[in-house]
Enzyme design. Structure first.
Site, PDB file in Angstrom:
ATOM      1  N   LYS A 168       0.809  -1.221   0.000  1.00  0.00           N
ATOM      2  CA  LYS A 168       0.000   0.000   0.000  1.00  0.00           C
ATOM      3  C   LYS A 168       0.845   1.274   0.000  1.00  0.00           C
ATOM      4  O   LYS A 168       0.441   2.300  -0.533  1.00  0.00           O
ATOM      5  CB  LYS A 168      -0.948  -0.009   1.190  1.00  0.00           C
TER       6      LYS A 168
ATOM      7  N   GLU B 140      -9.985   7.113   3.905  1.00  0.00           N
ATOM      8  CA  GLU B 140     -10.876   6.239   4.651  1.00  0.00           C
ATOM      9  C   GLU B 140     -10.184   4.888   4.734  1.00  0.00           C
ATOM     10  O   GLU B 140      -9.335   4.551   3.901  1.00  0.00           O
ATOM     11  CB  GLU B 140     -12.234   6.115   3.964  1.00  0.00           C
TER      12      GLU B 140
ATOM     13  N   SER C 147       1.705  -9.869  -1.039  1.00  0.00           N
ATOM     14  CA  SER C 147       1.374  -8.451  -0.884  1.00  0.00           C
ATOM     15  C   SER C 147       1.707  -7.863   0.477  1.00  0.00           C
ATOM     16  O   SER C 147       1.914  -6.666   0.603  1.00  0.00           O
ATOM     17  CB  SER C 147      -0.105  -8.220  -1.204  1.00  0.00           C
TER      18      SER C 147
HETATM   19  C1  LIG Z   1      -5.082  -3.982   1.613  1.00  0.00           C
HETATM   20  C2  LIG Z   1      -4.378  -5.238   1.298  1.00  0.00           C
HETATM   21  C3  LIG Z   1      -4.782  -6.062   0.218  1.00  0.00           C
HETATM   22  C4  LIG Z   1      -6.003  -5.782  -0.604  1.00  0.00           C
HETATM   23  O1  LIG Z   1      -5.963  -4.613  -1.348  1.00  0.00           O
HETATM   24  P1  LIG Z   1      -5.731  -4.608  -2.930  1.00  0.00           P
HETATM   25  O2  LIG Z   1      -6.035  -3.225  -3.323  1.00  0.00           O
HETATM   26  O3  LIG Z   1      -6.654  -5.620  -3.520  1.00  0.00           O
HETATM   27  O4  LIG Z   1      -4.314  -4.981  -3.159  1.00  0.00           O
HETATM   28  C5  LIG Z   1      -4.037  -7.180  -0.062  1.00  0.00           C
HETATM   29  N1  LIG Z   1      -2.963  -7.523   0.680  1.00  0.00           N
HETATM   30  C6  LIG Z   1      -2.558  -6.771   1.725  1.00  0.00           C
HETATM   31  C7  LIG Z   1      -1.361  -7.219   2.505  1.00  0.00           C
HETATM   32  C8  LIG Z   1      -3.252  -5.617   2.076  1.00  0.00           C
HETATM   33  O5  LIG Z   1      -2.844  -4.883   3.121  1.00  0.00           O
END
Ligand SMILES: *Cc1c(COP(=O)(O)O)cnc(C)c1O
Length: 393
Positions: free
Chosen positions: A89, A111, A377
């Site tokens: 993010k 938000e 992610s």
């Molecule tokens: C917020 C988040 C997501 C989901 O958000 P996307 O916009 O779909 O990427 C996925 N993995 C992690 C670790 C997150 O913090």
């Protein structure tokens, strides 16, 4: 190119800007500023310096040998979990805060549902010394307390939203209301590839560094920049678009998006928007969303708070319609199983969101010579309690 946005802000039939007239000017200015910075050398220089020295990019592409052996293929992990603040993010909030500075905004609003985007926003506001206000549903404030405390430590003001279901969609409405009443000094940082034009395209752009790095790193490791497949989890869809973007024109690279299946897609407790949803308007854009027979937004459910979003970015809706990306889902149980497996085989505790991407490895057939990239992610520190509680059962 058939997956690119058109001049009106649409990907095929999805996207656009369905917003109150009072915000037209804000979005117009934002789009103009965004278009200016993407080719502006000083801006690109500042962005790259922060991505390298503050976020810690490039994130490694790691050949996971024991996981590869188990699935009898070659699996590479894109380590977004090693970024500062523990997920992808920050790539987007760093880009948007520089843009806000360029536009001489002094006040930042956002938000957040699970609190992850709130933390990433509070982080960059502290970095730049800008005022930060984060809207959050009262119910989410209760559920996600450690992240509320993180935001406050970083100097943000967290505002509880008590209307509606007291969750993300209500916090979103409140943020939009704030922006309407502070059009001049405020920038609204949206955290995924959602919202009215130009947000989906802008967030995709800031996240597309993930896929560009994958191409370079894979070329260095294997001599070829193109993997057989890329797998990513999908909430709003930003880490997935980030990983996919560079490879969209190469149809030979298979792309898989994994939604939060919750208790199962027919259980009534799910976040699998593309499987269960229908086209409609949410958060200012036309896309797929979970809605009841009357068109009311349905509350999604997933064990992972970051996948718990009732809509999906408009580019995903388009890629789904065009069959360029295959969308699937993983249930809570499948995601947990995949997470424990990654812990045991590779010594990595993934975020629950990312665990959904790993769960897809069970569902897709790969060969011994395939090269599969899984976008990791985020890290699982925030999910330890869930992992510990489920392990005991
Ligand atoms: C917020 C988040 C997501 C989901 O958000 P996307 O916009 O779909 O990427 C996925 N993995 C992690 C670790 C997150 O913090």
């Amino acid at each position: 190119m058939k997956y690119e946005i058109d001049e009106f802000g649409y990907y095929g039939e999805f996207g656009g800007a369905y917003i109150p007239e009072l915000l037209y000017n804000n979005l117009y200015q934002l789009k103009a500023a965004y278009k200016e910075i993407i080719t502006d050398e000083p801006f690109i220089g500042m962005l790259n310096e922060l991505l390298n020295d503050y976020v810690g990019r490039p994130s490694p592409l790691y050949h996971a040998k024991r996981l590869s052996e188990y699935y009898r293929t070659n699996i590479y992990l894109k380590r977004e979990d090693l970024n500062h603040t523990g997920a992808h993010k920050i790539n987007n909030t760093i880009g948007q805060i520089l843009l806000a500075q360029r536009m001489q905004k002094t006040r930042i609003i956002a938000e957040t549902g699970a609190g992850q985007h709130g933390v990433a926003t509070a982080t960059v506001c502290a970095l730049m010394g800008l005022e930060c206000i984060v809207y959050m549903g009262a119910k989410d404030i209760e559920r996600q307390h450690p992240n509320v405390e993180r935001m406050q430590l970083l100097g943000a003001r967290v505002v509880a939203v008590h209307s509606g279901s007291q969750t993300l969609k209500d916090a979103t409405n409140e943020a939009i209301r704030d922006w309407i009443s502070h059009p001049d000094d405020t920038h609204y940082i949206i955290g995924s590839v959602v919202g009215p034009d130009p947000y989906p395209e802008m967030v995709a752009h800031f996240q597309s560094i993930i896929g560009k790095e994958i191409a370079e790193q894979l070329k260095e490791k294997t001599g070829n920049e193109k993997p057989t497949a890329i797998i990513a989890c999908v909430g709003g869809g930003s880490n997935a678009i980030g990983a996919f973007h560079h490879f969209l024109p190469y149809e030979e690279v298979a792309l898989y998006g994994v939604e939060g299946g919750g208790d199962g897609i027919y259980s009534g407790r799910t976040a699998a928007t593309l499987v269960q949803g229908k086209p409609g308007i949410i958060h200012g854009s036309k896309t797929y969303l979970m809605q009841d027979a009357d068109g009311q937004i349905e509350e999604p459910y997933s064990i992972s708070a970051g996948l718990d979003y009732p809509g999906i970015g408009p580019l995903h809706a388009h890629l789904f319609k065009e069959n360029r990306v295959q969308y699937m889902h993983a249930t809570d149980t499948e995601a947990l199983r995949a997470a424990y497996q990654l812990m045991k085989l590779e010594g990595i505790i993934p975020a629950l969101e990312s665990a959904h991407a790993f769960a897809a490895l069970e569902k897709i057939k790969f060969t011994l010579t395939d090269k599969v990239v899984v976008n990791l992610s985020g890290r699982g520190d925030k999910d330890l309690t869930t992992y510990i509680n489920h392990k005991q059962q």
